[in-house]
Design a protein around this motif. Sequence first.
Motif, PDB file in Angstrom:
ATOM      1  N   LYS A  82       0.956  -1.260  -0.090  1.00  0.00           N
ATOM      2  CA  LYS A  82       0.132  -0.051  -0.129  1.00  0.00           C
ATOM      3  C   LYS A  82       0.793   1.293   0.076  1.00  0.00           C
ATOM      4  O   LYS A  82       0.545   2.388  -0.686  1.00  0.00           O
ATOM      5  CB  LYS A  82      -0.962   0.040   1.144  1.00  0.00           C
ATOM      6  CG  LYS A  82      -1.887   1.040   1.198  1.00  0.00           C
ATOM      7  CD  LYS A  82      -2.851   1.063   2.277  1.00  0.00           C
ATOM      8  CE  LYS A  82      -2.755   2.119   3.358  1.00  0.00           C
ATOM      9  NZ  LYS A  82      -3.832   2.051   4.389  1.00  0.00           N
ATOM     10  N   SER A  83       1.959   1.017   0.759  1.00  0.00           N
ATOM     11  CA  SER A  83       2.865   2.365   0.724  1.00  0.00           C
ATOM     12  C   SER A  83       3.427   2.559  -0.821  1.00  0.00           C
ATOM     13  O   SER A  83       3.686   3.899  -0.905  1.00  0.00           O
ATOM     14  CB  SER A  83       3.967   2.055   1.573  1.00  0.00           C
ATOM     15  OG  SER A  83       4.976   1.196   1.063  1.00  0.00           O
ATOM     16  N   ASN A  84       3.414   1.809  -1.600  1.00  0.00           N
ATOM     17  CA  ASN A  84       4.027   2.070  -2.934  1.00  0.00           C
ATOM     18  C   ASN A  84       2.764   2.787  -3.921  1.00  0.00           C
ATOM     19  O   ASN A  84       3.257   3.496  -4.837  1.00  0.00           O
ATOM     20  CB  ASN A  84       4.290   0.886  -3.800  1.00  0.00           C
ATOM     21  CG  ASN A  84       5.365   0.386  -3.210  1.00  0.00           C
ATOM     22  OD1 ASN A  84       6.208   0.826  -2.643  1.00  0.00           O
ATOM     23  ND2 ASN A  84       5.769  -1.205  -3.488  1.00  0.00           N
ATOM     24  N   LEU A  85       1.486   2.773  -3.431  1.00  0.00           N
ATOM     25  CA  LEU A  85       0.450   3.118  -4.009  1.00  0.00           C
ATOM     26  C   LEU A  85       0.293   4.568  -3.687  1.00  0.00           C
ATOM     27  O   LEU A  85      -0.189   5.327  -4.726  1.00  0.00           O
ATOM     28  CB  LEU A  85      -0.769   2.503  -3.867  1.00  0.00           C
ATOM     29  CG  LEU A  85      -0.801   0.966  -4.322  1.00  0.00           C
ATOM     30  CD1 LEU A  85      -2.172   0.306  -3.811  1.00  0.00           C
ATOM     31  CD2 LEU A  85      -0.952   0.966  -5.718  1.00  0.00           C
ATOM     32  N   LEU A  86       0.627   5.149  -2.489  1.00  0.00           N
ATOM     33  CA  LEU A  86       0.219   6.492  -1.871  1.00  0.00           C
ATOM     34  C   LEU A  86       1.373   7.371  -1.966  1.00  0.00           C
ATOM     35  O   LEU A  86       1.324   8.470  -2.164  1.00  0.00           O
ATOM     36  CB  LEU A  86      -0.181   6.144  -0.709  1.00  0.00           C
ATOM     37  CG  LEU A  86      -1.578   5.468  -0.495  1.00  0.00           C
ATOM     38  CD1 LEU A  86      -1.970   5.236   0.887  1.00  0.00           C
ATOM     39  CD2 LEU A  86      -2.633   6.073  -1.276  1.00  0.00           C
ATOM     40  N   ASN A  87       2.452   6.826  -1.640  1.00  0.00           N
ATOM     41  CA  ASN A  87       3.727   7.853  -1.368  1.00  0.00           C
ATOM     42  C   ASN A  87       4.600   7.650  -2.640  1.00  0.00           C
ATOM     43  O   ASN A  87       5.447   6.708  -3.055  1.00  0.00           O
ATOM     44  CB  ASN A  87       4.534   7.331  -0.296  1.00  0.00           C
ATOM     45  CG  ASN A  87       3.705   7.126   0.975  1.00  0.00           C
ATOM     46  OD1 ASN A  87       2.904   7.910   1.125  1.00  0.00           O
ATOM     47  ND2 ASN A  87       4.273   6.191   2.013  1.00  0.00           N
ATOM     48  N   ASP A  88       4.657   8.873  -3.501  1.00  0.00           N
ATOM     49  CA  ASP A  88       5.400   8.924  -4.647  1.00  0.00           C
ATOM     50  C   ASP A  88       5.943  10.540  -4.735  1.00  0.00           C
ATOM     51  O   ASP A  88       5.294  11.358  -4.459  1.00  0.00           O
ATOM     52  CB  ASP A  88       4.832   8.830  -5.742  1.00  0.00           C
ATOM     53  CG  ASP A  88       5.702   8.991  -6.966  1.00  0.00           C
ATOM     54  OD1 ASP A  88       6.869   8.842  -6.872  1.00  0.00           O
ATOM     55  OD2 ASP A  88       5.269   8.789  -8.426  1.00  0.00           O
ATOM     56  N   PRO A  89       7.316  10.797  -4.220  1.00  0.00           N
ATOM     57  CA  PRO A  89       7.946  12.005  -4.170  1.00  0.00           C
ATOM     58  C   PRO A  89       7.678  12.937  -5.529  1.00  0.00           C
ATOM     59  O   PRO A  89       7.525  13.998  -5.577  1.00  0.00           O
ATOM     60  CB  PRO A  89       8.996  11.894  -3.894  1.00  0.00           C
ATOM     61  CG  PRO A  89       9.463  10.543  -4.067  1.00  0.00           C
ATOM     62  CD  PRO A  89       8.306   9.753  -4.095  1.00  0.00           C
ATOM     63  N   ASN A  90       7.471  12.214  -6.627  1.00  0.00           N
ATOM     64  CA  ASN A  90       7.399  12.890  -8.066  1.00  0.00           C
ATOM     65  C   ASN A  90       6.183  13.406  -8.252  1.00  0.00           C
ATOM     66  O   ASN A  90       6.007  14.031  -9.355  1.00  0.00           O
ATOM     67  CB  ASN A  90       8.267  11.699  -9.090  1.00  0.00           C
ATOM     68  CG  ASN A  90       9.525  11.586  -8.924  1.00  0.00           C
ATOM     69  OD1 ASN A  90      10.075  12.061  -8.255  1.00  0.00           O
ATOM     70  ND2 ASN A  90       9.668  10.220  -9.173  1.00  0.00           N
ATOM     71  N   SER A  91       5.087  12.999  -7.690  1.00  0.00           N
ATOM     72  CA  SER A  91       3.725  13.247  -8.274  1.00  0.00           C
ATOM     73  C   SER A  91       3.152  14.416  -6.870  1.00  0.00           C
ATOM     74  O   SER A  91       3.542  14.244  -5.915  1.00  0.00           O
ATOM     75  CB  SER A  91       2.832  12.150  -8.228  1.00  0.00           C
ATOM     76  OG  SER A  91       2.609  11.423  -6.915  1.00  0.00           O
ATOM     77  N   SER A  92       2.046  15.008  -7.485  1.00  0.00           N
ATOM     78  CA  SER A  92       1.609  15.788  -6.637  1.00  0.00           C
ATOM     79  C   SER A  92       0.134  15.490  -6.426  1.00  0.00           C
ATOM     80  O   SER A  92      -0.283  16.125  -5.293  1.00  0.00           O
ATOM     81  CB  SER A  92       1.331  17.321  -7.145  1.00  0.00           C
ATOM     82  OG  SER A  92       0.868  17.218  -8.453  1.00  0.00           O
ATOM     83  N   SER A  93      -0.270  14.601  -7.225  1.00  0.00           N
ATOM     84  CA  SER A  93      -1.698  14.092  -6.831  1.00  0.00           C
ATOM     85  C   SER A  93      -2.015  12.675  -6.980  1.00  0.00           C
ATOM     86  O   SER A  93      -0.743  12.364  -7.500  1.00  0.00           O
ATOM     87  CB  SER A  93      -2.949  14.867  -7.660  1.00  0.00           C
ATOM     88  OG  SER A  93      -2.562  14.551  -8.940  1.00  0.00           O
TER      89      SER A  93
END
Length: 177
Positions: A82-93
């Motif tokens: 689940k952490s791979n789905l929500l936490n992306d430093p490159n995306s804003s939404s």
Amino acid sequence: MDSRNNLFRFNLAQLKFPKSQKLRSFGVYLAGILFAVGFWSMIDASVYSKTVNASTIHITFVDWIPFICSTIGMMIVNSIEKSNLLNDPNSSSFLSTGSGNAWAARVILFLGFSLLAGGLAGSFMVFILKFLMKKVGFPTLGMGVSNIVCNSCVMFSCIILWLSQNIEDEYSYSLAL
């Protein structure tokens, strides 16, 4: 906290859930039981088809294809955290098209759930085309029903296992402002 900013009327953080470790263990065991019931129903239908069944309709490889698709989908879905789905430093939404792990994880999760849904739909199609269209009686019709039960159990097993593996510990805190 201001209630106008909440989507729901109640706050889920205020609800008391049981210890997450016990809930996680229960979910994993329940998922295993569901998968075993699904696999057993398919094996039972195959053994019945080859030994006791007196009709001309038997379980073939076509009947196994939905189960194989569901099992591969289950492995794909449960390999995503689940952490791979929500936490992306490159995306804003959440729905951004930036290149990152979150976007790839969402696509792979979609493909896994598509395989699960395709397996369940395939078992219904095999049931309709192979058993209902030929108007067979119940002992033989039970082989088609067991195929649907098999793929339904695999799908519910996958969902329960993914949810139980991604339960947050009671000692993990979200420090986002």
